[in-house]
Design a protein around this motif. Structure first.
Motif, PDB file in Angstrom:
ATOM      1  N   LEU A 175       0.817  -1.213   0.000  1.00 47.01           N
ATOM      2  CA  LEU A 175       0.000   0.000   0.000  1.00 47.01           C
ATOM      3  C   LEU A 175       0.848   1.259   0.000  1.00 47.01           C
ATOM      4  O   LEU A 175       0.408   2.318  -0.466  1.00 47.01           O
ATOM      5  N   THR A 176       2.062   1.165   0.538  1.00 47.39           N
ATOM      6  CA  THR A 176       2.911   2.342   0.686  1.00 47.39           C
ATOM      7  C   THR A 176       4.197   2.244  -0.123  1.00 47.39           C
ATOM      8  O   THR A 176       5.138   3.004   0.108  1.00 47.39           O
ATOM      9  N   GLY A 177       4.257   1.312  -1.075  1.00 43.45           N
ATOM     10  CA  GLY A 177       5.414   1.221  -1.955  1.00 43.45           C
ATOM     11  C   GLY A 177       6.655   0.642  -1.305  1.00 43.45           C
ATOM     12  O   GLY A 177       7.779   0.923  -1.743  1.00 43.45           O
ATOM     13  N   VAL A 178       6.476  -0.187  -0.281  1.00 44.99           N
ATOM     14  CA  VAL A 178       7.623  -0.823   0.374  1.00 44.99           C
ATOM     15  C   VAL A 178       8.258  -1.831  -0.563  1.00 44.99           C
ATOM     16  O   VAL A 178       7.579  -2.654  -1.176  1.00 44.99           O
ATOM     17  N   MET A 179       9.582  -1.781  -0.677  1.00 38.92           N
ATOM     18  CA  MET A 179      10.328  -2.843  -1.348  1.00 38.92           C
ATOM     19  C   MET A 179      10.886  -3.750  -0.262  1.00 38.92           C
ATOM     20  O   MET A 179      11.501  -3.280   0.709  1.00 38.92           O
ATOM     21  N   MET A 180      10.657  -5.069  -0.391  1.00 39.03           N
ATOM     22  CA  MET A 180      11.149  -6.008   0.618  1.00 39.03           C
ATOM     23  C   MET A 180      11.612  -7.291  -0.052  1.00 39.03           C
ATOM     24  O   MET A 180      10.972  -7.781  -0.984  1.00 39.03           O
ATOM     25  N   SER A 181      12.733  -7.830   0.446  1.00 38.11           N
ATOM     26  CA  SER A 181      13.308  -9.044  -0.133  1.00 38.11           C
ATOM     27  C   SER A 181      14.080  -9.809   0.925  1.00 38.11           C
ATOM     28  O   SER A 181      14.436  -9.275   1.983  1.00 38.11           O
ATOM     29  N   VAL A 182      14.321 -11.083   0.620  1.00 33.66           N
ATOM     30  CA  VAL A 182      15.251 -11.919   1.387  1.00 33.66           C
ATOM     31  C   VAL A 182      16.402 -12.245   0.449  1.00 33.66           C
ATOM     32  O   VAL A 182      16.196 -12.850  -0.604  1.00 33.66           O
ATOM     33  N   VAL A 183      17.610 -11.837   0.835  1.00 35.54           N
ATOM     34  CA  VAL A 183      18.770 -11.966  -0.041  1.00 35.54           C
ATOM     35  C   VAL A 183      19.693 -13.060   0.485  1.00 35.54           C
ATOM     36  O   VAL A 183      19.942 -13.158   1.694  1.00 35.54           O
ATOM     37  N   HIS A 184      20.195 -13.884  -0.435  1.00 36.91           N
ATOM     38  CA  HIS A 184      21.127 -14.965  -0.110  1.00 36.91           C
ATOM     39  C   HIS A 184      22.451 -14.696  -0.837  1.00 36.91           C
ATOM     40  O   HIS A 184      22.456 -14.428  -2.048  1.00 36.91           O
ATOM     41  N   LEU A 185      23.542 -14.783  -0.109  1.00 33.81           N
ATOM     42  CA  LEU A 185      24.868 -14.639  -0.699  1.00 33.81           C
ATOM     43  C   LEU A 185      25.711 -15.861  -0.362  1.00 33.81           C
ATOM     44  O   LEU A 185      25.753 -16.290   0.796  1.00 33.81           O
ATOM     45  N   GLU A 186      26.357 -16.404  -1.366  1.00 38.93           N
ATOM     46  CA  GLU A 186      27.345 -17.449  -1.116  1.00 38.93           C
ATOM     47  C   GLU A 186      28.622 -16.808  -0.581  1.00 38.93           C
ATOM     48  O   GLU A 186      28.875 -15.609  -0.785  1.00 38.93           O
ATOM     49  N   ALA A 187      29.433 -17.598   0.123  1.00 34.76           N
ATOM     50  CA  ALA A 187      30.694 -17.082   0.661  1.00 34.76           C
ATOM     51  C   ALA A 187      31.521 -16.470  -0.469  1.00 34.76           C
ATOM     52  O   ALA A 187      31.694 -17.066  -1.530  1.00 34.76           O
ATOM     53  N   GLY A 188      31.994 -15.246  -0.255  1.00 37.86           N
ATOM     54  CA  GLY A 188      32.802 -14.551  -1.255  1.00 37.86           C
ATOM     55  C   GLY A 188      32.012 -13.752  -2.268  1.00 37.86           C
ATOM     56  O   GLY A 188      32.594 -12.993  -3.047  1.00 37.86           O
ATOM     57  N   ALA A 189      30.686 -13.881  -2.265  1.00 36.22           N
ATOM     58  CA  ALA A 189      29.855 -13.154  -3.222  1.00 36.22           C
ATOM     59  C   ALA A 189      29.662 -11.706  -2.774  1.00 36.22           C
ATOM     60  O   ALA A 189      29.774 -11.372  -1.592  1.00 36.22           O
ATOM     61  N   SER A 190      29.348 -10.858  -3.739  1.00 44.06           N
ATOM     62  CA  SER A 190      29.049  -9.463  -3.433  1.00 44.06           C
ATOM     63  C   SER A 190      27.892  -9.011  -4.308  1.00 44.06           C
ATOM     64  O   SER A 190      27.638  -9.577  -5.375  1.00 44.06           O
ATOM     65  N   VAL A 191      27.198  -7.962  -3.851  1.00 47.08           N
ATOM     66  CA  VAL A 191      26.055  -7.454  -4.583  1.00 47.08           C
ATOM     67  C   VAL A 191      25.883  -5.980  -4.252  1.00 47.08           C
ATOM     68  O   VAL A 191      26.211  -5.526  -3.144  1.00 47.08           O
ATOM     69  N   ALA A 192      25.399  -5.211  -5.209  1.00 44.83           N
ATOM     70  CA  ALA A 192      25.032  -3.821  -4.998  1.00 44.83           C
ATOM     71  C   ALA A 192      23.526  -3.709  -5.203  1.00 44.83           C
ATOM     72  O   ALA A 192      23.023  -3.967  -6.303  1.00 44.83           O
ATOM     73  N   LEU A 193      22.807  -3.355  -4.154  1.00 41.52           N
ATOM     74  CA  LEU A 193      21.348  -3.313  -4.198  1.00 41.52           C
ATOM     75  C   LEU A 193      20.878  -1.867  -4.245  1.00 41.52           C
ATOM     76  O   LEU A 193      21.320  -1.035  -3.443  1.00 41.52           O
ATOM     77  N   PRO A 194      19.987  -1.539  -5.175  1.00 41.31           N
ATOM     78  CA  PRO A 194      19.506  -0.157  -5.287  1.00 41.31           C
ATOM     79  C   PRO A 194      18.838   0.311  -3.997  1.00 41.31           C
ATOM     80  O   PRO A 194      18.080  -0.436  -3.361  1.00 41.31           O
ATOM     81  N   ALA A 195      19.123   1.558  -3.624  1.00 40.64           N
ATOM     82  CA  ALA A 195      18.521   2.179  -2.450  1.00 40.64           C
ATOM     83  C   ALA A 195      18.214   3.628  -2.809  1.00 40.64           C
ATOM     84  O   ALA A 195      19.024   4.523  -2.557  1.00 40.64           O
ATOM     85  N   PRO A 196      17.066   3.874  -3.446  1.00 40.68           N
ATOM     86  CA  PRO A 196      16.773   5.208  -3.970  1.00 40.68           C
ATOM     87  C   PRO A 196      16.904   6.308  -2.929  1.00 40.68           C
ATOM     88  O   PRO A 196      16.587   6.111  -1.745  1.00 40.68           O
ATOM     89  N   ALA A 197      17.367   7.450  -3.372  1.00 44.51           N
ATOM     90  CA  ALA A 197      17.525   8.600  -2.487  1.00 44.51           C
ATOM     91  C   ALA A 197      16.204   8.926  -1.807  1.00 44.51           C
ATOM     92  O   ALA A 197      15.128   8.755  -2.384  1.00 44.51           O
ATOM     93  N   ALA A 198      16.302   9.389  -0.561  1.00 48.08           N
ATOM     94  CA  ALA A 198      15.169   9.823   0.268  1.00 48.08           C
ATOM     95  C   ALA A 198      14.367   8.660   0.838  1.00 48.08           C
ATOM     96  O   ALA A 198      13.395   8.877   1.576  1.00 48.08           O
ATOM     97  N   ARG A 199      14.761   7.415   0.524  1.00 52.69           N
ATOM     98  CA  ARG A 199      14.080   6.269   1.121  1.00 52.69           C
ATOM     99  C   ARG A 199      14.959   5.676   2.218  1.00 52.69           C
ATOM    100  O   ARG A 199      16.192   5.663   2.105  1.00 52.69           O
ATOM    101  N   ASN A 200      14.316   5.189   3.274  1.00 52.49           N
ATOM    102  CA  ASN A 200      15.046   4.559   4.361  1.00 52.49           C
ATOM    103  C   ASN A 200      15.266   3.088   4.055  1.00 52.49           C
ATOM    104  O   ASN A 200      14.356   2.394   3.590  1.00 52.49           O
ATOM    105  N   VAL A 201      16.470   2.616   4.340  1.00 55.24           N
ATOM    106  CA  VAL A 201      16.858   1.233   4.083  1.00 55.24           C
ATOM    107  C   VAL A 201      16.667   0.397   5.337  1.00 55.24           C
ATOM    108  O   VAL A 201      17.002   0.827   6.452  1.00 55.24           O
TER     109      VAL A 201
END
Length: 287
Positions: A175-201
């Protein structure tokens, strides 16, 4: 793209409920909320033996916010006075909008109480703005195979529950545009996840040790992020699981008392009065 930095780390504190191992990073001694994210309980991980009593969350009311429940291990039976009923298995998610008021129960199914097994469940409370606090209640329960699993490359993947990520849209329309996920990383993996300006992470480390913006984050830790970039960069030192989301802050007063979250004390008193008057009981909860 600019990576956000960590403002503070908040380790979860133990607050067991009967024999249920419970940790709570939010609210904590140094953080009341990450607006609009209000509360997180992390139950387990633990293993129940046969003939156990299961989860202790019998019928109880809510008003003024939403609950998002992640079933990482085990299973969860949900019933509420809006007529919603489901049993969600490991890997699934429940999203309940309490809105103007619901009574619900969250219990272990009979087969889990009979046979036992591993259990790990997280429940996140998401605030609603004043205009939506009295919205009609709703509920969505999704099994693992109903949630998109996105390959983020290089040993990173995500279950996308709501909002958008990598051009995909989650199955639950927030209802309020929340983005929500469960993220899995293997050992040694890296990721850059979008975090739009003015939004709380919202970022909570469930399992494994990760580095967030160059800072180590241990399991059972909430990473409070600064608003100084438009993505969050995460590296895994070991196989890791974490909750990741973002949302527009509401910026309104939060008055919470037990199961109700409103904007004023008068609204809290009205919630209790309405509950006592039976106004939340549209359909009975059978347990």
């Amino acid at each position: 793209m600019t990576g956000r930095t960590v403002r503070a780390l908040h380790a979860a504190h133990r607050d067991d409920i009967a024999d249920l191992t419970t940790r709570r990073p939010l609210p904590g001694p140094r953080v009341e909320q990450v607006d609009p994210f209000l509360f997180l309980n992390h139950h387990g991980p633990q293993t129940y033996g046969p003939n156990n009593s299961g989860l202790p969350f019998g019928p109880h009311p809510h008003r003024g916010f939403e609950t998002v429940t992640f079933i990482l291990e085990g299973s969860l039976s949900h019933m509420d006075t809006g007529g919603h009923e489901s049993v969600i298995e490991a890997g699934g998610v429940q999203w309940m909008t309490a809105g103007k008021g619901l009574v619900h129960a969250e219990l272990s199914p009979d087969d889990f109480k009979r046979e036992g097994g591993p259990l790990e469940i997280l429940q996140l409370w998401v605030n609603l703005p004043p205009a939506l606090k009295m919205t009609e209640p709703r509920y969505t329960g999704l099994q693992r195979d109903e949630i998109p699993a996105l390959d983020l490359g290089g040993g990173a993947s995500a279950q996308l529950i709501s909002g958008e990520l990598k051009g995909e849209t989650g199955p639950i329309p927030s209802l309020t545009g929340v983005m929500m996920s469960v993220v899995h990383l293997e050992a040694g993996a890296s990721v850059a996840l979008p975090a739009p300006a003015a939004r709380n992470v919202f970022l909570y480390a469930v399992r494994g040790t990760v580095s967030v913006g160059g800072q180590a984050v241990a399991p059972y830790t909430l990473a409070e992020m600064n608003a100084d970039g438009d993505e969050v960069r995460i590296e895994a030192d070991s196989d890791a699981v974490f909750l990741f989301g973002h949302a527009d802050p509401i910026g309104e007063p939060v008055v919470a008392h037990g199961p109700f979250v409103m904007n004023t004390q008068d609204e809290i008193r009205q919630a209790f009065a309405d509950y006592r008057a039976g106004l939340f009981e549209r359909e009975p909860v059978s347990v």
